[in-house]
Design a protein around this motif. Structure first.
Motif, PDB file in Angstrom:
ATOM      1  N   GLN A   2       0.840  -1.189   0.000  1.00 16.80           N
ATOM      2  CA  GLN A   2       0.000   0.000   0.000  1.00 16.80           C
ATOM      3  C   GLN A   2       0.877   1.241   0.000  1.00 16.80           C
ATOM      4  O   GLN A   2       1.960   1.249   0.584  1.00 16.80           O
ATOM      5  CB  GLN A   2      -0.895   0.000   1.230  1.00 16.80           C
ATOM      6  CG  GLN A   2      -1.812  -1.202   1.307  1.00 16.80           C
ATOM      7  CD  GLN A   2      -2.885  -1.038   2.339  1.00 16.80           C
ATOM      8  OE1 GLN A   2      -2.643  -0.527   3.417  1.00 16.80           O
ATOM      9  NE2 GLN A   2      -4.100  -1.460   2.012  1.00 16.80           N
ATOM     10  N   THR A  27      -3.374   0.601  -3.753  1.00 20.41           N
ATOM     11  CA  THR A  27      -3.603  -0.630  -3.018  1.00 20.41           C
ATOM     12  C   THR A  27      -4.122  -1.685  -3.963  1.00 20.41           C
ATOM     13  O   THR A  27      -4.807  -1.368  -4.940  1.00 20.41           O
ATOM     14  CB  THR A  27      -4.603  -0.414  -1.863  1.00 20.41           C
ATOM     15  OG1 THR A  27      -4.805  -1.652  -1.176  1.00 20.41           O
ATOM     16  CG2 THR A  27      -5.944   0.108  -2.357  1.00 20.41           C
ATOM     17  N   ASP A  29      -5.995  -4.078  -2.693  1.00 22.08           N
ATOM     18  CA  ASP A  29      -7.238  -4.512  -2.061  1.00 22.08           C
ATOM     19  C   ASP A  29      -8.439  -3.871  -2.759  1.00 22.08           C
ATOM     20  O   ASP A  29      -8.349  -2.742  -3.255  1.00 22.08           O
ATOM     21  CB  ASP A  29      -7.245  -4.120  -0.590  1.00 22.08           C
ATOM     22  CG  ASP A  29      -6.175  -4.839   0.206  1.00 22.08           C
ATOM     23  OD1 ASP A  29      -5.890  -4.402   1.339  1.00 22.08           O
ATOM     24  OD2 ASP A  29      -5.626  -5.845  -0.304  1.00 22.08           O
ATOM     25  N   TYR A  32     -11.077  -1.232   1.521  1.00 26.01           N
ATOM     26  CA  TYR A  32     -10.059  -0.636   2.386  1.00 26.01           C
ATOM     27  C   TYR A  32     -10.673   0.575   3.070  1.00 26.01           C
ATOM     28  O   TYR A  32     -11.815   0.973   2.795  1.00 26.01           O
ATOM     29  CB  TYR A  32      -8.826  -0.226   1.565  1.00 26.01           C
ATOM     30  CG  TYR A  32      -9.165   0.473   0.267  1.00 26.01           C
ATOM     31  CD1 TYR A  32      -9.323  -0.264  -0.907  1.00 26.01           C
ATOM     32  CD2 TYR A  32      -9.363   1.850   0.219  1.00 26.01           C
ATOM     33  CE1 TYR A  32      -9.665   0.359  -2.100  1.00 26.01           C
ATOM     34  CE2 TYR A  32      -9.700   2.484  -0.968  1.00 26.01           C
ATOM     35  CZ  TYR A  32      -9.854   1.731  -2.125  1.00 26.01           C
ATOM     36  OH  TYR A  32     -10.204   2.342  -3.302  1.00 26.01           O
ATOM     37  N   TYR A  33      -9.899   1.155   3.977  1.00 21.73           N
ATOM     38  CA  TYR A  33     -10.314   2.375   4.657  1.00 21.73           C
ATOM     39  C   TYR A  33      -9.325   3.497   4.342  1.00 21.73           C
ATOM     40  O   TYR A  33      -8.120   3.266   4.227  1.00 21.73           O
ATOM     41  CB  TYR A  33     -10.323   2.169   6.178  1.00 21.73           C
ATOM     42  CG  TYR A  33     -11.428   1.297   6.692  1.00 21.73           C
ATOM     43  CD1 TYR A  33     -11.186  -0.027   7.056  1.00 21.73           C
ATOM     44  CD2 TYR A  33     -12.715   1.790   6.853  1.00 21.73           C
ATOM     45  CE1 TYR A  33     -12.199  -0.827   7.557  1.00 21.73           C
ATOM     46  CE2 TYR A  33     -13.732   0.994   7.351  1.00 21.73           C
ATOM     47  CZ  TYR A  33     -13.464  -0.313   7.699  1.00 21.73           C
ATOM     48  OH  TYR A  33     -14.465  -1.099   8.195  1.00 21.73           O
ATOM     49  N   SER A  53     -14.088   2.150   1.444  1.00 22.02           N
ATOM     50  CA  SER A  53     -13.900   2.176  -0.009  1.00 22.02           C
ATOM     51  C   SER A  53     -15.181   1.902  -0.782  1.00 22.02           C
ATOM     52  O   SER A  53     -15.302   2.275  -1.948  1.00 22.02           O
ATOM     53  CB  SER A  53     -12.834   1.152  -0.415  1.00 22.02           C
ATOM     54  OG  SER A  53     -13.222  -0.144   0.018  1.00 22.02           O
ATOM     55  N   LEU A  94      -4.099   5.076   4.871  1.00 20.59           N
ATOM     56  CA  LEU A  94      -4.817   3.957   4.258  1.00 20.59           C
ATOM     57  C   LEU A  94      -4.654   2.730   5.139  1.00 20.59           C
ATOM     58  O   LEU A  94      -3.572   2.499   5.700  1.00 20.59           O
ATOM     59  CB  LEU A  94      -4.189   3.690   2.876  1.00 20.59           C
ATOM     60  CG  LEU A  94      -4.569   2.480   2.058  1.00 20.59           C
ATOM     61  CD1 LEU A  94      -6.021   2.573   1.605  1.00 20.59           C
ATOM     62  CD2 LEU A  94      -3.650   2.369   0.846  1.00 20.59           C
ATOM     63  N   SER A  95      -5.714   1.963   5.324  1.00 21.52           N
ATOM     64  CA  SER A  95      -5.561   0.697   6.036  1.00 21.52           C
ATOM     65  C   SER A  95      -6.359  -0.388   5.324  1.00 21.52           C
ATOM     66  O   SER A  95      -7.313  -0.107   4.595  1.00 21.52           O
ATOM     67  CB  SER A  95      -6.002   0.817   7.488  1.00 21.52           C
ATOM     68  OG  SER A  95      -7.395   0.734   7.605  1.00 21.52           O
ATOM     69  N   ARG A  96      -5.974  -1.613   5.560  1.00 22.38           N
ATOM     70  CA  ARG A  96      -6.673  -2.730   4.975  1.00 22.38           C
ATOM     71  C   ARG A  96      -8.013  -2.931   5.671  1.00 22.38           C
ATOM     72  O   ARG A  96      -8.183  -2.525   6.818  1.00 22.38           O
ATOM     73  CB  ARG A  96      -5.824  -3.996   5.080  1.00 22.38           C
ATOM     74  CG  ARG A  96      -4.438  -3.836   4.484  1.00 22.38           C
ATOM     75  CD  ARG A  96      -3.752  -5.162   4.303  1.00 22.38           C
ATOM     76  NE  ARG A  96      -4.392  -5.922   3.224  1.00 22.38           N
ATOM     77  CZ  ARG A  96      -4.007  -7.136   2.857  1.00 22.38           C
ATOM     78  NH1 ARG A  96      -3.010  -7.739   3.486  1.00 22.38           N
ATOM     79  NH2 ARG A  96      -4.624  -7.752   1.880  1.00 22.38           N
ATOM     80  N   PHE A  97      -8.924  -3.551   4.984  1.00 22.40           N
ATOM     81  CA  PHE A  97     -10.261  -3.747   5.527  1.00 22.40           C
ATOM     82  C   PHE A  97     -10.315  -4.963   6.435  1.00 22.40           C
ATOM     83  O   PHE A  97     -11.158  -5.062   7.321  1.00 22.40           O
ATOM     84  CB  PHE A  97     -11.240  -3.923   4.361  1.00 22.40           C
ATOM     85  CG  PHE A  97     -12.681  -3.911   4.772  1.00 22.40           C
ATOM     86  CD1 PHE A  97     -13.377  -5.103   4.934  1.00 22.40           C
ATOM     87  CD2 PHE A  97     -13.350  -2.714   4.995  1.00 22.40           C
ATOM     88  CE1 PHE A  97     -14.717  -5.100   5.305  1.00 22.40           C
ATOM     89  CE2 PHE A  97     -14.676  -2.709   5.373  1.00 22.40           C
ATOM     90  CZ  PHE A  97     -15.367  -3.890   5.528  1.00 22.40           C
TER      91      PHE A  97
END
Lengths: 116, 114
Positions: A2, A27, A29, A32-33, A53, A94-97
């Motif tokens: 990311q 990303t 993914d 995501y957030y 997202s 950014l972070s993963r979901f």
């Protein structure tokens, strides 16, 4: 992997002007957030907004508004009628979901100076 | 509700020493994450703890370690300090998972290594 890019290192505007801070992310993914944080000189990161997202609705909170465009991988932040108290460094993140992964990937930040 | 607290707020150490930083999360938050902020590298993720277990780890050497206690309070330790460890260390807590995935940050500990 990311990645978050905040191309604007520093911005200065005169009080009461509108200003937009850009954020572009990468990303693999599909969900995501995205976040925006404010860091005043004291150093503490202050949470401003979280966006999922799958929710592309733009959001407005007082003088703040956020424009999320998944098609261009951008999550821009606009301050309307800026005030001196808005002077700070702003970070997009950014972070993963997925559950169990709280890691935030931050951009390099944009230092915003509001000139009275 | 009280926010995330970190102690101490400021620290001065010399090279080769070790240091322990403490973080108390928001009441009810079980996830605690640590970040290092430097002018050169920006904000970088160190590690995250949940229910006393390290769930995720960033790309830092083994000199950086942490732990979490049963009350969710967390400590991080840096051994054999180097000049490059001078930074603002930020702790964040969250409820963890789904719609609760928002991290709230403490005021940070400013570490200066001489």
């Amino acid at each position: 992997a990311q990645k978050v890019t905040q191309a604007q290192t520093e911005i200065s505007v005169v009080e009461k002007e509108d200003v937009t801070l850009d954020c572009v992310y990468e990303t693999r993914d599909t969900t995501y957030y995205l976040f925006w944080y404010k860091q005043p000189p004291s150093g503490e990161l202050v949470f401003l907004i979280r966006r999922n997202s799958f929710d592309e609705q733009n959001e407005i909170s007082g003088r703040y508004s956020w424009n999320f465009q998944k098609s261009t991988s951008s999550f821009n932040f606009t301050i309307t009628a800026s005030q001196v108290v808005d002077s700070a460094v702003y970070f997009c993140a950014l972070s993963r979901f997925t559950f169990g992964n709280e890691k935030l990937t931050f951009g390099t930040g944009t230092r915003l100076t509001i000139i009275p | 509700k009280a926010g995330v607290t970190q102690t101490p707020r400021y620290l001065i150490k010399t090279r080769g020493q070790q240091v322990t930083l403490s973080c108390s999360p928001i009441s009810g938050h079980r996830s605690v994450s640590w970040y290092q902020q430097t002018p050169g590298q920006g904000l970088q993720f160190l590690f995250e703890y949940f229910s006393e277990t390290q769930r995720n780890k960033g790309n830092f050497p083994g000199r950086f370690s942490g732990r979490q206690f049963s009350n969710s309070r967390s400590e991080m330790n840096v051994s054999t300090l180097e000049l490059g460890d001078s930074a603002l260390y930020l702790c964040a807590s969250s409820l963890s998972g789904g719609e609760r995935k928002t991290q709230y940050f403490g005021p940070g500990t400013r570490l200066l290594v001489l």
